[in-house]
Design a protein around this motif. Structure first.
Motif, PDB file in Angstrom:
ATOM      1  N   PHE A  90       8.225  -6.670  -0.665  1.00  0.00           N
ATOM      2  CA  PHE A  90       6.834  -6.313  -0.943  1.00  0.00           C
ATOM      3  C   PHE A  90       6.684  -4.822  -1.233  1.00  0.00           C
ATOM      4  CE2 PHE A  90       6.089 -10.536   0.431  1.00  0.00           C
ATOM      5  CZ  PHE A  90       4.874 -10.903  -0.122  1.00  0.00           C
ATOM      6  N   SER A  91       7.612  -4.000  -0.764  1.00  0.00           N
ATOM      7  CA  SER A  91       7.608  -2.599  -1.175  1.00  0.00           C
ATOM      8  C   SER A  91       7.976  -2.490  -2.655  1.00  0.00           C
ATOM      9  CB  SER A  91       8.590  -1.791  -0.321  1.00  0.00           C
ATOM     10  OG  SER A  91       8.159  -1.712   1.021  1.00  0.00           O
ATOM     11  N   LEU A  92       8.890  -3.327  -3.114  1.00  0.00           N
ATOM     12  CA  LEU A  92       9.203  -3.368  -4.545  1.00  0.00           C
ATOM     13  C   LEU A  92       7.985  -3.794  -5.351  1.00  0.00           C
ATOM     14  CD1 LEU A  92      12.754  -4.996  -4.503  1.00  0.00           C
ATOM     15  CD2 LEU A  92      12.187  -2.765  -5.458  1.00  0.00           C
ATOM     16  N   LEU A  93       7.256  -4.788  -4.841  1.00  0.00           N
ATOM     17  CA  LEU A  93       6.031  -5.221  -5.525  1.00  0.00           C
ATOM     18  C   LEU A  93       5.015  -4.082  -5.569  1.00  0.00           C
ATOM     19  CD1 LEU A  93       4.255  -7.385  -6.826  1.00  0.00           C
ATOM     20  CD2 LEU A  93       3.594  -8.118  -4.531  1.00  0.00           C
ATOM     21  N   GLY A  94       4.867  -3.363  -4.452  1.00  0.00           N
ATOM     22  CA  GLY A  94       3.954  -2.226  -4.423  1.00  0.00           C
ATOM     23  C   GLY A  94       4.372  -1.138  -5.386  1.00  0.00           C
ATOM     24  N   LEU A 119      12.087  -9.814   8.598  1.00  0.00           N
ATOM     25  CA  LEU A 119      11.179  -8.668   8.570  1.00  0.00           C
ATOM     26  C   LEU A 119      11.647  -7.624   7.571  1.00  0.00           C
ATOM     27  CD1 LEU A 119       8.661  -7.367   9.796  1.00  0.00           C
ATOM     28  CD2 LEU A 119      10.110  -6.405  11.603  1.00  0.00           C
ATOM     29  N   ILE A 120      12.936  -7.316   7.583  1.00  0.00           N
ATOM     30  CA  ILE A 120      13.482  -6.316   6.663  1.00  0.00           C
ATOM     31  C   ILE A 120      13.361  -6.783   5.216  1.00  0.00           C
ATOM     32  CG2 ILE A 120      15.611  -5.174   5.934  1.00  0.00           C
ATOM     33  CD1 ILE A 120      16.439  -5.137   8.910  1.00  0.00           C
ATOM     34  N   LEU A 121      13.711  -8.043   4.959  1.00  0.00           N
ATOM     35  CA  LEU A 121      13.626  -8.569   3.596  1.00  0.00           C
ATOM     36  C   LEU A 121      12.190  -8.568   3.085  1.00  0.00           C
ATOM     37  CD1 LEU A 121      16.143 -11.567   3.737  1.00  0.00           C
ATOM     38  CD2 LEU A 121      16.431  -9.398   2.534  1.00  0.00           C
ATOM     39  N   THR A 122      11.245  -8.904   3.958  1.00  0.00           N
ATOM     40  CA  THR A 122       9.835  -8.889   3.558  1.00  0.00           C
ATOM     41  C   THR A 122       9.378  -7.471   3.252  1.00  0.00           C
ATOM     42  OG1 THR A 122       9.404 -10.824   4.943  1.00  0.00           O
ATOM     43  CG2 THR A 122       7.498  -9.533   4.237  1.00  0.00           C
ATOM     44  N   THR A 129      10.574   1.352   5.240  1.00  0.00           N
ATOM     45  CA  THR A 129      10.746   1.895   6.587  1.00  0.00           C
ATOM     46  C   THR A 129       9.410   2.011   7.312  1.00  0.00           C
ATOM     47  OG1 THR A 129      12.686   3.174   5.881  1.00  0.00           O
ATOM     48  CG2 THR A 129      11.617   3.847   7.933  1.00  0.00           C
ATOM     49  N   LYS A 130       8.392   2.484   6.600  1.00  0.00           N
ATOM     50  CA  LYS A 130       7.064   2.618   7.206  1.00  0.00           C
ATOM     51  C   LYS A 130       6.533   1.257   7.642  1.00  0.00           C
ATOM     52  CE  LYS A 130       6.028   6.284   3.883  1.00  0.00           C
ATOM     53  NZ  LYS A 130       5.157   6.632   2.726  1.00  0.00           N
ATOM     54  N   SER A 131       6.601   0.268   6.767  1.00  0.00           N
ATOM     55  CA  SER A 131       6.063  -1.049   7.106  1.00  0.00           C
ATOM     56  C   SER A 131       6.896  -1.719   8.196  1.00  0.00           C
ATOM     57  CB  SER A 131       6.010  -1.942   5.862  1.00  0.00           C
ATOM     58  OG  SER A 131       7.262  -2.000   5.219  1.00  0.00           O
ATOM     59  N   PHE A 132       8.205  -1.457   8.217  1.00  0.00           N
ATOM     60  CA  PHE A 132       9.052  -2.000   9.277  1.00  0.00           C
ATOM     61  C   PHE A 132       8.641  -1.425  10.632  1.00  0.00           C
ATOM     62  CE2 PHE A 132      12.846  -1.777  11.983  1.00  0.00           C
ATOM     63  CZ  PHE A 132      13.230  -3.112  12.001  1.00  0.00           C
ATOM     64  N   LEU A 133       8.394  -0.115  10.683  1.00  0.00           N
ATOM     65  CA  LEU A 133       7.942   0.509  11.927  1.00  0.00           C
ATOM     66  C   LEU A 133       6.612  -0.089  12.386  1.00  0.00           C
ATOM     67  CD1 LEU A 133       8.786   4.275  11.239  1.00  0.00           C
ATOM     68  CD2 LEU A 133       9.948   2.731  12.834  1.00  0.00           C
ATOM     69  N   SER A 181       0.822  -1.213   0.000  1.00  0.00           N
ATOM     70  CA  SER A 181       0.000   0.000   0.000  1.00  0.00           C
ATOM     71  C   SER A 181       0.856   1.263   0.000  1.00  0.00           C
ATOM     72  CB  SER A 181      -0.926  -0.022   1.215  1.00  0.00           C
ATOM     73  OG  SER A 181      -1.667   1.174   1.301  1.00  0.00           O
ATOM     74  N   ASN A 182       1.845   1.329   0.880  1.00  0.00           N
ATOM     75  CA  ASN A 182       2.675   2.531   0.982  1.00  0.00           C
ATOM     76  C   ASN A 182       3.467   2.775  -0.289  1.00  0.00           C
ATOM     77  OD1 ASN A 182       2.036   3.350   3.674  1.00  0.00           O
ATOM     78  ND2 ASN A 182       3.327   1.719   4.476  1.00  0.00           N
TER      79      ASN A 182
END
Length: 253
Positions: free
Chosen positions: A150-154, A143-146, A112-116, A74-75
């Protein structure tokens, strides 16, 4: 490499995140807390343990993955879609920055947003269940790799989408079902043999299984396969992003 350009895009995206804090942060944390109440209390009262782990604790890695995957997509998708929608993406493309710097700025901010969010949900989980993370470094690595993959996918979805409905199409129709069917709230060993085999074709199974191993030392598939799956997924996403900027797909229309 232009660090100033990367930092500018990164700061802009993070500022947008903090401006909409109630929607970006509080909402996913509250919804995850409801999952803890419903699944942990209601269903957990009927299921004592799964693979020797209290059911309330067992679902924590799956809940974190569910939020992290959806929030990463989403982000990142909204982050790159708005410049394309407003036309400001052409300023990036004409500026003296490379596609790699654009990707690092936007994807880095989304990750960074999703990690937080993932860390805050993890902290929230301690208020509901007793957790003992056996491999904290591996947990952070997964967690970081995910978040990154998925941010790349977004990011890819944001460039592909022509409207706001398409932004939600893949997360709602593909990603969310895969997460729910990927062992978020159960172990695939609880399924009949045929469906266990079918589940192994779901890539999310490997991500959740590896992440759960970092918590409890038990997993549905070998940890090596989990790392290989997330590495392969990240490589595929990077290849698609490279192709998009090389060809100008949905960017030069």
């Amino acid at each position: 490499m232009n660090p100033q350009a990367i930092l500018t895009m990164y700061r802009f995206e993070m500022a947008r995140f903090f401006r909409t804090l109630s929607q970006s942060l509080i909402s996913p944390v509250l919804s995850t807390s409801l999952y803890f109440v419903v699944f942990g209390a209601a269903i957990g009262s009927r299921i004592d343990e799964v693979e020797g782990v209290d059911y309330g604790a067992f679902i924590v890695p799956g809940l974190i993955m569910l939020s992290v995957m959806t929030q990463s997509i989403s982000n990142a998708s909204f982050g790159i879609y708005f410049p394309k929608f407003m036309g400001t993406i052409y300023e990036h493309l004409s500026a003296p920055v490379t596609f790699l710097e654009i990707v690092i700025g936007y994807v880095g901010a989304a990750a960074t947003k999703s990690f937080l969010i993932g860390i805050i949900i993890l902290v929230t989980a301690f208020f509901f269940v007793d957790l003992d993370i056996q491999h904290p470094i591996a947990m952070l690595l997964f967690l970081i790799l995910t978040c990154l993959s998925f941010s790349l996918l977004g990011f890819i979805i944001g460039i592909w989408a022509d409207n706001f409905e398409q932004l939600q199409l893949i997360p709602l129709l593909i990603i969310t079902p895969l997460v729910f069917l990927g062992g978020s709230f159960y172990s695939i060993t609880m399924l009949p043999p045929f469906w266990q085999g079918v589940s192994l074709f779901n890539p999310v199974v490997y991500l959740i299984s590896g992440f759960r191993w970092a918590f409890f030392g038990a997993s549905d598939v070998a940890v090596g396969w989990s790392l290989l799956a997330i590495a392969a997924f990240t490589a595929i996403c990077l290849a698609v992003v490279w192709w998009i900027f090389k060809t100008g797909y949905r960017l030069r229309d």
